[in-house]
Design a protein around this motif. Structure first.
Motif, PDB file in Angstrom:
ATOM      1  N   TYR A 187      -7.404 -21.000  43.040  1.00  0.00           N
ATOM      2  CA  TYR A 187      -8.737 -21.580  43.205  1.00  0.00           C
ATOM      3  C   TYR A 187      -9.284 -21.291  44.609  1.00  0.00           C
ATOM      4  O   TYR A 187     -10.445 -20.937  44.781  1.00  0.00           O
ATOM      5  N   LEU A 188      -8.384 -21.431  45.605  1.00  0.00           N
ATOM      6  CA  LEU A 188      -8.755 -21.175  46.998  1.00  0.00           C
ATOM      7  C   LEU A 188      -9.262 -19.762  47.204  1.00  0.00           C
ATOM      8  O   LEU A 188     -10.254 -19.534  47.891  1.00  0.00           O
ATOM      9  N   ILE A 189      -8.537 -18.824  46.645  1.00  0.00           N
ATOM     10  CA  ILE A 189      -8.899 -17.425  46.837  1.00  0.00           C
ATOM     11  C   ILE A 189     -10.270 -17.161  46.210  1.00  0.00           C
ATOM     12  O   ILE A 189     -11.123 -16.500  46.788  1.00  0.00           O
ATOM     13  N   TYR A 190     -10.486 -17.776  45.064  1.00  0.00           N
ATOM     14  CA  TYR A 190     -11.760 -17.619  44.368  1.00  0.00           C
ATOM     15  C   TYR A 190     -12.919 -18.141  45.225  1.00  0.00           C
ATOM     16  O   TYR A 190     -13.907 -17.450  45.453  1.00  0.00           O
ATOM     17  N   MET A 191     -12.757 -19.367  45.768  1.00  0.00           N
ATOM     18  CA  MET A 191     -13.818 -19.962  46.582  1.00  0.00           C
ATOM     19  C   MET A 191     -13.980 -19.231  47.921  1.00  0.00           C
ATOM     20  O   MET A 191     -15.094 -18.968  48.367  1.00  0.00           O
ATOM     21  N   GLY A 192     -12.848 -18.930  48.553  1.00  0.00           N
ATOM     22  CA  GLY A 192     -12.874 -18.289  49.858  1.00  0.00           C
ATOM     23  C   GLY A 192     -13.522 -16.914  49.790  1.00  0.00           C
ATOM     24  O   GLY A 192     -14.305 -16.536  50.661  1.00  0.00           O
ATOM     25  N   TYR A 193     -13.239 -16.198  48.727  1.00  0.00           N
ATOM     26  CA  TYR A 193     -13.784 -14.849  48.567  1.00  0.00           C
ATOM     27  C   TYR A 193     -15.308 -14.899  48.482  1.00  0.00           C
ATOM     28  O   TYR A 193     -16.016 -14.084  49.071  1.00  0.00           O
ATOM     29  N   ASP A 194     -15.790 -15.885  47.754  1.00  0.00           N
ATOM     30  CA  ASP A 194     -17.224 -16.065  47.589  1.00  0.00           C
ATOM     31  C   ASP A 194     -17.925 -16.272  48.924  1.00  0.00           C
ATOM     32  O   ASP A 194     -18.958 -15.681  49.225  1.00  0.00           O
ATOM     33  N   LEU A 195     -17.318 -17.131  49.742  1.00  0.00           N
ATOM     34  CA  LEU A 195     -17.873 -17.467  51.040  1.00  0.00           C
ATOM     35  C   LEU A 195     -17.805 -16.260  51.981  1.00  0.00           C
ATOM     36  O   LEU A 195     -18.714 -16.010  52.775  1.00  0.00           O
ATOM     37  N   LEU A 196     -16.718 -15.520  51.852  1.00  0.00           N
ATOM     38  CA  LEU A 196     -16.523 -14.335  52.666  1.00  0.00           C
ATOM     39  C   LEU A 196     -17.631 -13.327  52.371  1.00  0.00           C
ATOM     40  O   LEU A 196     -18.202 -12.716  53.272  1.00  0.00           O
ATOM     41  N   LYS A 197     -17.927 -13.191  51.076  1.00  0.00           N
ATOM     42  CA  LYS A 197     -18.949 -12.253  50.644  1.00  0.00           C
ATOM     43  C   LYS A 197     -20.323 -12.669  51.174  1.00  0.00           C
ATOM     44  O   LYS A 197     -21.062 -11.853  51.722  1.00  0.00           O
ATOM     45  N   GLU A 198     -20.625 -13.944  51.032  1.00  0.00           N
ATOM     46  CA  GLU A 198     -21.923 -14.456  51.475  1.00  0.00           C
ATOM     47  C   GLU A 198     -22.123 -14.270  52.979  1.00  0.00           C
ATOM     48  O   GLU A 198     -23.170 -13.810  53.422  1.00  0.00           O
ATOM     49  N   SER A 199     -21.102 -14.640  53.755  1.00  0.00           N
ATOM     50  CA  SER A 199     -21.263 -14.550  55.213  1.00  0.00           C
ATOM     51  C   SER A 199     -21.306 -13.089  55.650  1.00  0.00           C
ATOM     52  O   SER A 199     -22.033 -12.737  56.572  1.00  0.00           O
ATOM     53  N   THR A 200     -20.568 -12.233  54.967  1.00  0.00           N
ATOM     54  CA  THR A 200     -20.598 -10.809  55.302  1.00  0.00           C
ATOM     55  C   THR A 200     -21.992 -10.238  55.080  1.00  0.00           C
ATOM     56  O   THR A 200     -22.499  -9.464  55.894  1.00  0.00           O
ATOM     57  N   LYS A 201     -22.631 -10.639  53.990  1.00  0.00           N
ATOM     58  CA  LYS A 201     -23.979 -10.136  53.699  1.00  0.00           C
ATOM     59  C   LYS A 201     -24.954 -10.479  54.813  1.00  0.00           C
ATOM     60  O   LYS A 201     -25.806  -9.667  55.178  1.00  0.00           O
ATOM     61  N   VAL A 202     -24.828 -11.688  55.346  1.00  0.00           N
ATOM     62  CA  VAL A 202     -25.724 -12.085  56.433  1.00  0.00           C
ATOM     63  C   VAL A 202     -25.398 -11.295  57.699  1.00  0.00           C
ATOM     64  O   VAL A 202     -26.287 -10.782  58.374  1.00  0.00           O
ATOM     65  N   LEU A 203     -24.093 -11.168  57.994  1.00  0.00           N
ATOM     66  CA  LEU A 203     -23.697 -10.454  59.213  1.00  0.00           C
ATOM     67  C   LEU A 203     -24.071  -8.974  59.153  1.00  0.00           C
ATOM     68  O   LEU A 203     -24.374  -8.363  60.171  1.00  0.00           O
ATOM     69  N   MET A 204     -24.070  -8.410  57.950  1.00  0.00           N
ATOM     70  CA  MET A 204     -24.403  -6.993  57.799  1.00  0.00           C
ATOM     71  C   MET A 204     -25.908  -6.743  57.669  1.00  0.00           C
ATOM     72  O   MET A 204     -26.340  -5.629  57.400  1.00  0.00           O
ATOM     73  N   LEU A 205     -26.699  -7.824  57.833  1.00  0.00           N
ATOM     74  CA  LEU A 205     -28.158  -7.725  57.738  1.00  0.00           C
ATOM     75  C   LEU A 205     -28.651  -7.241  56.374  1.00  0.00           C
ATOM     76  O   LEU A 205     -29.680  -6.572  56.291  1.00  0.00           O
ATOM     77  N   PHE A 206     -27.925  -7.553  55.310  1.00  0.00           N
ATOM     78  CA  PHE A 206     -28.413  -7.199  53.983  1.00  0.00           C
ATOM     79  C   PHE A 206     -29.651  -8.045  53.667  1.00  0.00           C
ATOM     80  O   PHE A 206     -29.819  -9.135  54.201  1.00  0.00           O
ATOM     81  N   THR A 207     -30.509  -7.527  52.790  1.00  0.00           N
ATOM     82  CA  THR A 207     -31.677  -8.298  52.372  1.00  0.00           C
ATOM     83  C   THR A 207     -31.208  -9.532  51.591  1.00  0.00           C
ATOM     84  O   THR A 207     -30.399  -9.401  50.673  1.00  0.00           O
ATOM     85  N   PRO A 208     -31.695 -10.719  51.958  1.00  0.00           N
ATOM     86  CA  PRO A 208     -31.275 -11.936  51.242  1.00  0.00           C
ATOM     87  C   PRO A 208     -31.572 -11.840  49.742  1.00  0.00           C
ATOM     88  O   PRO A 208     -32.569 -11.221  49.371  1.00  0.00           O
ATOM     89  N   LYS A 209     -30.698 -12.463  48.908  1.00  0.00           N
ATOM     90  CA  LYS A 209     -30.863 -12.273  47.461  1.00  0.00           C
ATOM     91  C   LYS A 209     -32.206 -12.763  46.939  1.00  0.00           C
ATOM     92  O   LYS A 209     -32.703 -12.255  45.957  1.00  0.00           O
ATOM     93  N   SER A 210     -32.780 -13.786  47.591  1.00  0.00           N
ATOM     94  CA  SER A 210     -34.008 -14.373  47.044  1.00  0.00           C
ATOM     95  C   SER A 210     -35.212 -13.444  47.240  1.00  0.00           C
ATOM     96  O   SER A 210     -36.275 -13.658  46.679  1.00  0.00           O
ATOM     97  N   VAL A 211     -35.017 -12.399  48.033  1.00  0.00           N
ATOM     98  CA  VAL A 211     -36.158 -11.581  48.441  1.00  0.00           C
ATOM     99  C   VAL A 211     -36.223 -10.254  47.695  1.00  0.00           C
ATOM    100  O   VAL A 211     -35.241  -9.536  47.609  1.00  0.00           O
ATOM    101  N   VAL A 212     -37.401  -9.957  47.143  1.00  0.00           N
ATOM    102  CA  VAL A 212     -37.609  -8.638  46.549  1.00  0.00           C
ATOM    103  C   VAL A 212     -38.623  -7.908  47.428  1.00  0.00           C
ATOM    104  O   VAL A 212     -39.794  -8.282  47.489  1.00  0.00           O
ATOM    105  N   ILE A 213     -38.136  -6.878  48.116  1.00  0.00           N
ATOM    106  CA  ILE A 213     -38.984  -6.207  49.112  1.00  0.00           C
ATOM    107  C   ILE A 213     -40.272  -5.653  48.506  1.00  0.00           C
ATOM    108  O   ILE A 213     -41.346  -5.814  49.053  1.00  0.00           O
ATOM    109  N   GLN A 214     -40.163  -5.037  47.334  1.00  0.00           N
ATOM    110  CA  GLN A 214     -41.346  -4.438  46.726  1.00  0.00           C
ATOM    111  C   GLN A 214     -42.439  -5.480  46.463  1.00  0.00           C
ATOM    112  O   GLN A 214     -43.615  -5.228  46.671  1.00  0.00           O
TER     113      GLN A 214
END
Length: 307
Positions: free
Chosen positions: A197-224
């Motif tokens: 369960y831990l790995i499942y939750m931790g992985y999710d958080l890791l992914k989310e924080s990585t996206k912010v640190l890598m300056l990816f476009t936030p999911k709620s946003v559609v650039i077009q």
């Protein structure tokens, strides 16, 4: 260049920092639990208690990281740090999520070893200390629950505590089964389940924080969509060279070049800028806009420019 920043922040920070206070309470609680479990683990010969103590100690560290990040995040910006430390919490979430996964893997490894070689243990002490840990962690979990929903840093601290509480539940159940039924493998089985369960939750958080640190476009946003919406403004001919990123969970930034149909005055541009800011803030929650106005400038007109 019309580099104009607009803040739509209606936060009043009159109330004291409750999140920080809650983290501090949890830190002290966990230090106490850790000490109790280390002593109890040696006295009872319970590996489960010692590993639980280790787990609690990892909580103390992750709570300290979260607390430090919160304090840092409040520091003012300066010439050397023009954003202040606004990313500190995202970084803390990243670190804590990573350690969460590591802790989970260690737990599972221990569980497998325990399955191979179940041990007899002084169960009364185990039961009591597990109860203390459940109470302490349970209280901390309740303290942090509310903030965990909308703050990655608090969520990472919360997950450390939650999983620790669950591990203590496993230790408790193991203790009870050892006391009354001499069943020694349940403890290990529960630990495996918690680890997964831990790995499942931790992985999710890791992914989310990585996206912010890598300056990816936030999911709620559609650039077009944003580009189309800005292009509905009269004078605007084209929007290109767009970047959208999250500084942290409260702040979203956008920069773009805007091509105008006519060679308009700067004062006219300022009016249009207000309009653009309204558009992107109300429709997409972007609260910092930085626009480079252009007229007949030779550059790439594609929305996303590859360097």
């Amino acid at each position: 260049m019309g580099h104009h920043h607009h803040h739509h922040h209606g936060h009043s920070h009159a109330h004291p920092d409750l999140k920080g206070r809650n983290l501090l309470i949890s830190i002290f609680l966990n230090i106490a639990i850790t000490l109790a479990q280390v002593i109890g683990g040696f006295l009872s010969g319970s590996l489960a208690l010692l590993s639980d103590a280790l787990h609690n100690f990892s909580d103390v560290l992750s709570l300290m990281i979260s607390y430090g990040a919160r304090r840092l995040g409040k520091k003012k910006a300066s010439k050397h740090r023009t954003f202040g430390y606004k990313r500190a919490e995202i970084l803390a979430a990243f670190i804590n999520a990573a350690t969460l996964v590591v802790v989970a893997i260690i737990l599972m490894k221990e569980a497998v070893e325990r399955l191979m070689d179940p041990q007899e243990i002084e169960s009364n002490l185990v039961i009591w200390l597990a109860l203390i840990a459940i109470a302490g962690n349970g209280f901390s979990v309740l303290l942090l629950k509310k903030d965990a929903d909308h703050n990655m840093n608090m969520r990472s601290a919360y997950l450390h505590l939650l999983t620790d509480m669950m591990a203590s539940v496993a230790v408790l159940i193991g203790g009870i089964l050892m006391k009354y039924f001499q069943i020694y493998w349940v403890d290990a089985l529960l630990t495996m389940i918690i680890g997964i369960y831990l790995i499942y939750m931790g992985y999710d958080l890791l992914k989310e924080s990585t996206k912010v640190l890598m300056l990816f476009t936030p999911k709620s946003v559609v650039i077009q969509e944003i580009v189309d919406s800005i292009c509905t403004i009269d004078q605007v001919k084209n929007v290109h060279h767009v970047h959208i990123w999250q500084l942290n969970e409260e702040e979203m930034h956008m920069e773009a070049h805007v091509d105008f149909k006519d060679d308009i005055k700067l004062s006219q541009f300022d009016e249009i800028l207000e309009e653009i800011e309204e558009h992107v803030y109300h429709e997409h929650g972007i609260n910092h806009v930085n626009i480079q106005p252009e007229f007949d400038k030779c550059d790439s007109k594609s929305v996303i420019v590859q360097d």
